[in-house]
Design an enzyme around this catalytic site. Structure first.
Site, PDB file in Angstrom:
ATOM      1  N   GLU A 113       0.836  -1.203   0.000  1.00 50.72           N
ATOM      2  CA  GLU A 113       0.000   0.000   0.000  1.00 50.72           C
ATOM      3  C   GLU A 113       0.874   1.257   0.000  1.00 50.72           C
ATOM      4  OE1 GLU A 113      -2.262  -0.646   3.507  1.00 50.72           O
ATOM      5  OE2 GLU A 113      -3.195  -2.477   2.751  1.00 50.72           O
ATOM      6  N   LEU A 158      -5.854  -1.613  -0.729  1.00 49.59           N
ATOM      7  CA  LEU A 158      -5.768  -1.701   0.730  1.00 49.59           C
ATOM      8  C   LEU A 158      -6.385  -3.023   1.177  1.00 49.59           C
ATOM      9  CD1 LEU A 158      -6.792   1.936   1.735  1.00 49.59           C
ATOM     10  CD2 LEU A 158      -4.553   1.047   1.084  1.00 49.59           C
ATOM     11  N   ALA A 159      -5.674  -4.094   0.934  1.00 44.92           N
ATOM     12  CA  ALA A 159      -6.190  -5.442   1.211  1.00 44.92           C
ATOM     13  C   ALA A 159      -5.009  -6.337   1.562  1.00 44.92           C
ATOM     14  CB  ALA A 159      -6.948  -5.986  -0.001  1.00 44.92           C
ATOM     15  N   PHE A 177      -2.310  -3.714  10.977  1.00 39.23           N
ATOM     16  CA  PHE A 177      -3.060  -4.028   9.755  1.00 39.23           C
ATOM     17  C   PHE A 177      -2.787  -5.449   9.268  1.00 39.23           C
ATOM     18  CE2 PHE A 177      -2.813   0.710   8.291  1.00 39.23           C
ATOM     19  CZ  PHE A 177      -3.639   1.069   9.339  1.00 39.23           C
ATOM     20  N   PRO A 182      -5.796  -9.105   8.897  1.00 37.11           N
ATOM     21  CA  PRO A 182      -6.564  -9.651   7.774  1.00 37.11           C
ATOM     22  C   PRO A 182      -5.762 -10.607   6.892  1.00 37.11           C
ATOM     23  CG  PRO A 182      -6.956  -7.292   7.989  1.00 37.11           C
ATOM     24  CD  PRO A 182      -5.821  -7.628   8.901  1.00 37.11           C
ATOM     25  N   HIS A 217      -1.970   1.199  14.650  1.00 37.92           N
ATOM     26  CA  HIS A 217      -0.699   1.630  14.073  1.00 37.92           C
ATOM     27  C   HIS A 217       0.497   1.281  14.952  1.00 37.92           C
ATOM     28  CE1 HIS A 217      -3.618   3.902  11.752  1.00 37.92           C
ATOM     29  NE2 HIS A 217      -2.673   4.194  10.875  1.00 37.92           N
TER      30      HIS A 217
END
Length: 348
Positions: A51, A80-81, A108, A111, A151
């Protein structure tokens, strides 16, 4: 995408002599950028993506300039995956590429767990070693910068518990450069956790002389009373605490920088404890079942008769990572470490 013949990655190709063969003072951000540049220049199969890594050069500017130098086929932005990012990396590795994906922040990464645990970590075992999986996942990690929720986090225990992954954490610019070069050259998947708080710390980097590879710890400070085992951000905390301990209490602390959490260099830890008889493990993550729990258990299982006191842990609390204004209270610091040191030294 550039067409490159399918073939497994060869470590000797991706660890070729650095393009910029000099010693100079670099920040950790610059050292990581240089390592990526040199790896991409040495092997056209090395691809960098994630990203905002191409056009923006990453949120910390770690990948700045790579897209301009090597083109959009080799350094490119993704949606954004995070699950897709790791899935793309696995697929590219199967086609003979050497992917270096970035997960923008440690918080992040969740996922992507299915792709990491079910595929990235298992492919070499699934194929009985016939298929290499030379994927290095870069993740800006840990706390100390006052960031918002998601974050800052400590994900290392998840990755270490996932058999099939190697996990490294640099603490200096020199280690940041060489651990990344070794990771990219490795046929196994490597989780490369970058301590964000150390990004702008400066140090000398010799790009012509390799530092110890994955699986090797380093003794950053010699001592005789207590062994302190840590990594990442907390190496500098342990070193400054050791100075304080010596000046104020006449305690001599030996500080070991693990560098590699999996595989673990237990021999270096054991040799140190043979000398000191006492050990404190320091890490940012929560106490319960954190990285220090397994390490402390192993030390006490294998070195019980060499220990003069139980192994203690200076670490975070069993709560979700706090908001920025509470971060300094949550993270282990000199007071928490020296309290543990005092407690192990009280033992007869």
């Amino acid at each position: 995408m550039t067409q490159i013949a399918d073939r497994p990655a060869r470590p000797d190709e991706t660890l070729a002599v650095a393009v910029s063969d000099i010693t100079q003072s670099l920040t950790m951000v610059q050292a990581i950028n240089r390592a990526l540049y040199d790896a991409m220049a040495a092997d056209e199969r090395v691809l960098v993506f994630g990203e905002d890594v191409a056009v923006e050069g990453g949120v910390f500017r770690v990948t700045e300039g790579l897209a301009d130098t090597f083109g959009a086929d080799r350094c490119f932005d993704t949606p954004l995956a995070e699950s897709a990012i790791i899935g793309i990396a696995v697929g590219l590795a199967l086609r003979g590429f050497v992917p270096v994906p970035e997960i923008q922040f440690d918080g992040f990464s969740y996922p992507a767990f299915d792709q990491v645990v079910s595929h990235l970590a298992k492919y070499r075992t699934r194929t009985r070693g016939e298929v290499d999986m030379p994927v290095t996942v870069r993740i800006p990690s840990f706390g100390g910068i006052g960031a918002a929720e998601h974050h800052s986090d400590s994900t290392e225990s998840y990755w270490v518990h996932t058999a099939g992954l190697k996990v490294v954490v640099p603490s200096t610019p020199g280690d940041a450069y060489w651990l990344l070069r070794h990771a990219i050259a490795c046929p196994d998947p490597v989780m490369y956790l970058e301590p964000k708080r150390r990004y702008h710390g400066r140090g000398m980097v010799d790009t012509s002389r390799p530092e110890p590879p994955i699986g090797h710890a380093m003794v950053r400070r010699s001592g005789t009373d207590v062994t302190v085992v840590t990594y990442g951000n907390l190496v500098s905390t342990a070193l400054s605490s050791a100075d304080t301990a010596e000046q104020q209490h006449d305690w001599s602390l030996e500080v070991i920088d693990l560098r590699s959490l999996a595989p673990l260099d237990f021999d270096t830890i054991a040799a140190s404890i043979q000398r000191t008889g006492r050990c404190v493990v320091m890490h940012e993550g929560p106490r319960s079942l954190g990285y220090g729990a397994g390490l402390a258990a192993r030390i006490q299982e294998e070195m019980f008769y060499q220990l003069e006191a139980p192994v203690l842990r200076a670490c975070g609390f069993d709560t979700p990572y706090p908001p920025a204004r509470l971060e300094k209270l949550w993270l282990p610091g000199p007071d928490r470490l020296l309290d543990c040191v005092e407690r192990v030294l009280r033992q007869p």
